[in-house]
Write a protein that holds these residues in place. Structure first.
Motif, PDB file in Angstrom:
ATOM      1  N   GLN A   9       0.834  -1.208   0.000  1.00  0.00           N
ATOM      2  CA  GLN A   9       0.000   0.000   0.000  1.00  0.00           C
ATOM      3  C   GLN A   9       0.864   1.252   0.000  1.00  0.00           C
ATOM      4  OE1 GLN A   9      -2.890  -0.122   3.182  1.00  0.00           O
ATOM      5  NE2 GLN A   9      -3.561  -2.171   2.616  1.00  0.00           N
ATOM      6  N   ALA A  10       1.973   1.224   0.753  1.00  0.00           N
ATOM      7  CA  ALA A  10       2.890   2.364   0.792  1.00  0.00           C
ATOM      8  C   ALA A  10       3.494   2.602  -0.589  1.00  0.00           C
ATOM      9  CB  ALA A  10       3.983   2.120   1.828  1.00  0.00           C
ATOM     10  N   ILE A  11       3.848   1.534  -1.292  1.00  0.00           N
ATOM     11  CA  ILE A  11       4.419   1.665  -2.633  1.00  0.00           C
ATOM     12  C   ILE A  11       3.400   2.268  -3.591  1.00  0.00           C
ATOM     13  CG2 ILE A  11       5.289   0.354  -4.619  1.00  0.00           C
ATOM     14  CD1 ILE A  11       6.655  -1.519  -2.537  1.00  0.00           C
ATOM     15  N   VAL A  12       2.132   1.840  -3.495  1.00  0.00           N
ATOM     16  CA  VAL A  12       1.075   2.411  -4.343  1.00  0.00           C
ATOM     17  C   VAL A  12       0.961   3.908  -4.095  1.00  0.00           C
ATOM     18  CG1 VAL A  12      -1.423   2.469  -4.753  1.00  0.00           C
ATOM     19  CG2 VAL A  12      -0.240   0.280  -4.586  1.00  0.00           C
ATOM     20  N   LEU A  13       0.926   4.317  -2.828  1.00  0.00           N
ATOM     21  CA  LEU A  13       0.847   5.745  -2.504  1.00  0.00           C
ATOM     22  C   LEU A  13       2.053   6.495  -3.058  1.00  0.00           C
ATOM     23  CD1 LEU A  13      -0.368   5.556   1.206  1.00  0.00           C
ATOM     24  CD2 LEU A  13      -1.661   6.438  -0.753  1.00  0.00           C
ATOM     25  N   TYR A  14       3.232   5.912  -2.930  1.00  0.00           N
ATOM     26  CA  TYR A  14       4.462   6.538  -3.411  1.00  0.00           C
ATOM     27  C   TYR A  14       4.438   6.681  -4.933  1.00  0.00           C
ATOM     28  CZ  TYR A  14       9.429   7.397  -4.139  1.00  0.00           C
ATOM     29  OH  TYR A  14      10.628   7.933  -4.514  1.00  0.00           O
ATOM     30  N   LEU A  15       3.997   5.637  -5.641  1.00  0.00           N
ATOM     31  CA  LEU A  15       3.926   5.705  -7.105  1.00  0.00           C
ATOM     32  C   LEU A  15       2.944   6.779  -7.557  1.00  0.00           C
ATOM     33  CD1 LEU A  15       4.026   1.898  -8.021  1.00  0.00           C
ATOM     34  CD2 LEU A  15       5.886   3.567  -8.200  1.00  0.00           C
ATOM     35  N   ARG A  16       1.821   6.890  -6.860  1.00  0.00           N
ATOM     36  CA  ARG A  16       0.857   7.956  -7.185  1.00  0.00           C
ATOM     37  C   ARG A  16       1.486   9.319  -6.981  1.00  0.00           C
ATOM     38  NH1 ARG A  16      -4.162   5.296  -4.177  1.00  0.00           N
ATOM     39  NH2 ARG A  16      -4.714   3.804  -5.788  1.00  0.00           N
ATOM     40  N   ARG A  17       2.229   9.476  -5.881  1.00  0.00           N
ATOM     41  CA  ARG A  17       2.876  10.754  -5.583  1.00  0.00           C
ATOM     42  C   ARG A  17       3.927  11.085  -6.639  1.00  0.00           C
ATOM     43  NH1 ARG A  17       3.553  14.114  -0.946  1.00  0.00           N
ATOM     44  NH2 ARG A  17       1.467  13.411  -0.470  1.00  0.00           N
ATOM     45  N   GLN A  18       4.532  10.053  -7.238  1.00  0.00           N
ATOM     46  CA  GLN A  18       5.553  10.253  -8.268  1.00  0.00           C
ATOM     47  C   GLN A  18       4.950  10.527  -9.648  1.00  0.00           C
ATOM     48  OE1 GLN A  18       8.866  10.541  -7.644  1.00  0.00           O
ATOM     49  NE2 GLN A  18       8.161  10.444  -5.537  1.00  0.00           N
ATOM     50  N   GLY A  19       3.627  10.544  -9.737  1.00  0.00           N
ATOM     51  CA  GLY A  19       2.983  10.878 -10.997  1.00  0.00           C
ATOM     52  C   GLY A  19       2.366   9.700 -11.717  1.00  0.00           C
ATOM     53  N   ILE A  20       2.517   8.507 -11.191  1.00  0.00           N
ATOM     54  CA  ILE A  20       1.846   7.348 -11.771  1.00  0.00           C
ATOM     55  C   ILE A  20       0.503   7.256 -11.066  1.00  0.00           C
ATOM     56  CG2 ILE A  20       1.941   4.856 -12.136  1.00  0.00           C
ATOM     57  CD1 ILE A  20       4.996   5.099 -11.893  1.00  0.00           C
ATOM     58  N   SER A  21      -0.553   7.730 -11.722  1.00  0.00           N
ATOM     59  CA  SER A  21      -1.831   7.907 -11.040  1.00  0.00           C
ATOM     60  C   SER A  21      -2.363   6.622 -10.426  1.00  0.00           C
ATOM     61  CB  SER A  21      -2.866   8.505 -11.984  1.00  0.00           C
ATOM     62  OG  SER A  21      -3.072   7.640 -13.071  1.00  0.00           O
ATOM     63  N   SER A  22      -2.303   5.531 -11.156  1.00  0.00           N
ATOM     64  CA  SER A  22      -2.801   4.275 -10.619  1.00  0.00           C
ATOM     65  C   SER A  22      -2.075   3.139 -11.314  1.00  0.00           C
ATOM     66  CB  SER A  22      -4.307   4.166 -10.851  1.00  0.00           C
ATOM     67  OG  SER A  22      -4.764   2.948 -10.341  1.00  0.00           O
ATOM     68  N   PRO A  23      -1.276   2.381 -10.567  1.00  0.00           N
ATOM     69  CA  PRO A  23      -0.586   1.273 -11.210  1.00  0.00           C
ATOM     70  C   PRO A  23      -1.591   0.274 -11.767  1.00  0.00           C
ATOM     71  CG  PRO A  23       0.024   1.442  -8.875  1.00  0.00           C
ATOM     72  CD  PRO A  23      -1.016   2.460  -9.151  1.00  0.00           C
ATOM     73  N   GLN A  24      -1.293  -0.258 -12.939  1.00  0.00           N
ATOM     74  CA  GLN A  24      -2.170  -1.257 -13.552  1.00  0.00           C
ATOM     75  C   GLN A  24      -1.958  -2.585 -12.829  1.00  0.00           C
ATOM     76  OE1 GLN A  24      -4.462  -0.648 -15.825  1.00  0.00           O
ATOM     77  NE2 GLN A  24      -3.848   1.503 -15.834  1.00  0.00           N
ATOM     78  N   SER A  59      13.706   6.450  -0.825  1.00  0.00           N
ATOM     79  CA  SER A  59      12.421   6.264  -1.508  1.00  0.00           C
ATOM     80  C   SER A  59      11.507   5.339  -0.706  1.00  0.00           C
ATOM     81  CB  SER A  59      12.635   5.687  -2.908  1.00  0.00           C
ATOM     82  OG  SER A  59      13.382   6.586  -3.692  1.00  0.00           O
ATOM     83  N   LEU A  60      12.082   4.260  -0.188  1.00  0.00           N
ATOM     84  CA  LEU A  60      11.297   3.328   0.623  1.00  0.00           C
ATOM     85  C   LEU A  60      10.858   3.992   1.926  1.00  0.00           C
ATOM     86  CD1 LEU A  60      10.091   0.564   1.159  1.00  0.00           C
ATOM     87  CD2 LEU A  60      12.350  -0.200   1.938  1.00  0.00           C
ATOM     88  N   ALA A  61      11.763   4.703   2.564  1.00  0.00           N
ATOM     89  CA  ALA A  61      11.408   5.419   3.800  1.00  0.00           C
ATOM     90  C   ALA A  61      10.316   6.446   3.517  1.00  0.00           C
ATOM     91  CB  ALA A  61      12.641   6.086   4.403  1.00  0.00           C
ATOM     92  N   GLY A  62      10.439   7.162   2.403  1.00  0.00           N
ATOM     93  CA  GLY A  62       9.418   8.142   2.019  1.00  0.00           C
ATOM     94  C   GLY A  62       8.070   7.496   1.791  1.00  0.00           C
ATOM     95  N   ALA A  63       8.064   6.320   1.162  1.00  0.00           N
ATOM     96  CA  ALA A  63       6.811   5.606   0.927  1.00  0.00           C
ATOM     97  C   ALA A  63       6.162   5.209   2.251  1.00  0.00           C
ATOM     98  CB  ALA A  63       7.069   4.365   0.067  1.00  0.00           C
ATOM     99  N   LEU A  64       6.968   4.727   3.194  1.00  0.00           N
ATOM    100  CA  LEU A  64       6.421   4.308   4.490  1.00  0.00           C
ATOM    101  C   LEU A  64       5.938   5.505   5.310  1.00  0.00           C
ATOM    102  CD1 LEU A  64       9.007   1.523   5.331  1.00  0.00           C
ATOM    103  CD2 LEU A  64       6.660   1.240   4.493  1.00  0.00           C
TER     104      LEU A  64
END
Length: 119
Positions: A9-24, A59-64
């Motif tokens: 879930q943290a990775i999903v939030l991080y990817l969204r924050r990086q501009g990937i709106s929703s991972p497929q 990046s991992l710490a930021g995601a968490l």
């Protein structure tokens, strides 16, 4: 301590924050390693069409941290964030800097009272 589902879930939030709106597809934690830096290998997608990536360090710490903010888990902004891998779980340690004299006082053995002189 974070479960694999929480890390995903943290990775999903991080990817969204990086501009990937929703991972497929679904984000799945594949493997974790902790030496010298904590790294999480994950997959995004389904089956053979999944994309394998890794996230480490800041990046991992930021995601968490982002996950904690989203879940309203209070964290001190000025605390140092340290990642460790313990029993195959990712642990985010917050290190608040204390004055050195306080730490020495807390860790030092209790002082023995000085013997009184015999009259």
């Amino acid at each position: 301590m974070f479960s694999d589902e929480e890390v995903a879930q943290a990775i999903v939030l991080y990817l969204r924050r990086q501009g990937i709106s929703s991972p497929q597809g679904r984000v799945s934690v594949l493997a974790k390693s902790g030496h010298p830096r904590v790294e999480v290998r994950y997959a995004v997608g389904f089956g053979e069409e999944s994309l394998h990536e890794a996230i480490t360090g800041e990046s991992l710490a930021g995601a968490l941290v982002l996950y904690c903010i989203e879940k309203h888990i209070p964290l001190r902004r000025d605390a140092q964030k340290i990642l460790h891998l313990v029993d195959d779980k990712i642990v985010l340690i917050l290190n608040q800097h204390f004055p050195t004299t306080l730490v020495v006082r807390m860790l030092a053995p209790p002082a023995k009272p000085e013997p009184k002189p015999v009259p």
